[in-house]
Structures are given as C-alpha cells and as structure tokens.
Design an enzyme around this catalytic site. Structure first.
Site, PDB file in Angstrom:
ATOM      1  CG  ASP A 140      -2.301 -28.126 -56.585  1.00  0.00           C
ATOM      2  OD1 ASP A 140      -2.717 -26.997 -57.257  1.00  0.00           O
ATOM      3  OD2 ASP A 140      -1.720 -27.939 -55.652  1.00  0.00           O
TER       4      ASP A 140
ATOM      5  CG  ASP B 193      -3.199 -34.208 -50.377  1.00  0.00           C
ATOM      6  OD1 ASP B 193      -4.085 -33.463 -51.017  1.00  0.00           O
ATOM      7  OD2 ASP B 193      -2.694 -33.949 -49.571  1.00  0.00           O
TER       8      ASP B 193
END
Ligand code: 13P
Length: 294
Positions: free
Chosen positions: A105, A84
């Site tokens: 990300d 994540d």
C-alpha cells in the site's frame, strides 16, 4: 490447499463473482475462515494486517499456523495467505515468511514513489511465485491506527500502476474501513467503470466490505470488482456473541462451575460460530460458493 491469489481472482473476474478476503486475528478466526470456505466449496483469501501479524507473534508464526491448519484440517479449496496494507518492509518480510500474496500500500506516498516501490516489489513477489496487490487513492476510515481520507482514485494513475504487472488493484471509490457514517454517499460507480475500462481487465479490489449495502456489492461485482475485503464485520459478530455469553453468566465460575463455562474453548465458541455464519453469508453474497475448481 495453499496457493497464490492470481488464478482465483482471474477466474472470479471472468465468472462475474468475487472472492472474499477475510482478515484473521488468531487461531479461532483462521479455523472459522478455513472450515467455512471448505464447507462452501469456495476459494478464499486469509489476510493479516501488519498489526495483526505483530499481534500473533510475527509473519512466520502466521504462515506456519495457516499452512499447518490447512493441512491438518484437510482443506482442499484454494486458500491464499495475503498481507493486507503492507508497507515496503512488511511486504519483503512476508515474502520471506511464507505468505503467498502481498499487498503493497503505497497510496500515502508521492505517486512516483508508489510506482517505483510497487514495481520493485511486484518483481520480487513474482520471483517467489506470489501474487501482488497495489493501491491507488487511499481508502477512507481507520485501520490499525492508519487513517486515510477516503480519496477517490484517479483512473489514469490506476492505469499506470496496473501496467506495472501487478495481479490485482485496490482503487478508492468512496469506500471506507470500519463502520460507514450515516451520511456516507455510497460507492462511486462512475469512477469504478472508468477504472475498469482503462486497467485492461485486471481484477479490482473493494476494501471496506463491512456495511456496504448488498445491492451496491452486487453492482460493484458487475462493474469489475473480484476481491472484497471484510474485517470489521467479523470483529463485530465475534464481540457481540462473546459479550452475550458473558452477560448470561456462562463464564462465571461461581454459577457455571459445573460445566466450566470459563474454559476458553467454551468461552470463544459462540464468537467462533458467529464468524463462521458471517463468512458463509459473505461467500453467498459474493457468489464464490461452489467455485473452488476454477
Ligand atoms: P472492513 O473492516 O471495513 O471490513 O474493511 C476491511 C478491509 O478493507 C481490509 O483491508
């Protein structure tokens, strides 16, 4: 059954439901997520942030634990092990460590750098049979010390990133990590609709799943969200159940010495059960119960 997240999310998009992404922090969390997904006959995504990976001793420890637990507990529903909000180095490390899915990300980087690094990592992930999530427009709130400003994504930038061949896309639509402030204005469904239209049917990801009212969750799934990330909700119920157990004096060796309530297997049980109940509630809300055979 450990798999990547590509097929489960394509099926979710086609079937108008969402798969829950639950962050794990330790063995109890992992067991609660796996056994609840199995009980609900639901596909599931178990994720670690970079901070949680470090806390548990490294990505290899996480991968070994999740894979061994999946096997030992006889889990037959599809389970993806996902990084994540990874940076470039973490994404590469998780490819080596045995994860089946990564999120890169790059939303805090200049856009062209996000494009270039996403492109490189999607090729690497696919070479290893893994799925890949990318992000446009940072998600608000603070997670693991990283604060973003709640930017709403530009649909044209979403299209550029989606066209790189990634498997699912996180796009900021006013969502925030952690607890939503009282004056939060809600999700920007107009932006979600535009993103869904221009990104050609790619599954979309809603971060910050804790605290979004149920009707907005249902609306978001209807408008193209196929993966919903939940972290804080499990932390809150785990903490509340553990605090209650301790406040009742059950861990106190002087009052509970007969049944050894300080034994970690007893001390952590109410929190474990609270996570099971929360994961079950979310799986029902997201509509993925009974969808293990896609
Ligand atoms: P919450 O902590 O708000 O549930 O968000 C989780 C998340 O989006 C993880 O990426």
């Amino acid at each position: 059954m450990i798999v990547n997240a590509t097929r489960m999310l394509k099926a979710a998009k086609a079937g108008h439901y969402a798969v829950g992404h639950f962050n794990t922090n330790n063995l109890e969390w992992t067991k609660a997520i796996l056994l609840t997904a199995q009980k609900m006959n639901s596909p599931v995504i178990i994720a670690t942030s970079m901070g949680a990976g470090k806390y548990m001793g490294g990505y290899k420890v996480v991968a070994a634990m999740v894979r061994a637990m999946d096997e030992s507990l006889g889990i037959t529903v599809p389970v993806a092990l996902h990084l994540d909000h990874g940076n470039y180095d973490a994404a590469k490390a998780c490819v080596e460590a045995g994860y089946t899915s990564i999120m890169f990300d790059g939303s805090a980087l200049p856009f062209e750098e996000n494009v270039a690094k996403t492109k490189e990592l999607v090729n690497l992930a696919h070479d290893h049979g893994m799925s890949m999530e990318a992000e446009v427009g940072s998600i608000g709130g603070t997670e693991d010390g990283i604060t973003a400003d709640g930017e709403v994504a530009d649909p044209e930038e979403c299209k550029r990133i989606a066209d790189l061949g990634i498997d699912f896309l996180a796009a900021g639509i006013g969502n925030i990590h952690g607890i939503y402030p009282a004056n939060w204005k809600g999700l920007h469904f107009d932006v979600l609709e535009k993103i869904n239209k221009v990104t050609g049917g790619i599954p979309l990801v809603l971060h910050g799943g804790t605290g979004i009212p149920d009707d907005q969750i249902t609306h978001a799934i209807h408008d193209g969200i196929s993966k919903i990330n939940v972290n804080t909700d499990c932390q809150l119920v785990f903490a509340a159940a553990t605090i209650k157990y301790c406040a009742e004096g059950k861990a106190d060796p002087t009052s509970a010495n007969l049944d050894k309530g300080y034994d970690p297997r007893k001390l952590l049980k109410p929190g474990y059960e609270a996570i099971c109940a929360k994961v079950e509630e979310k799986i029902k809300l997201f509509g993925s119960a009974g969808k293990a055979n896609y």
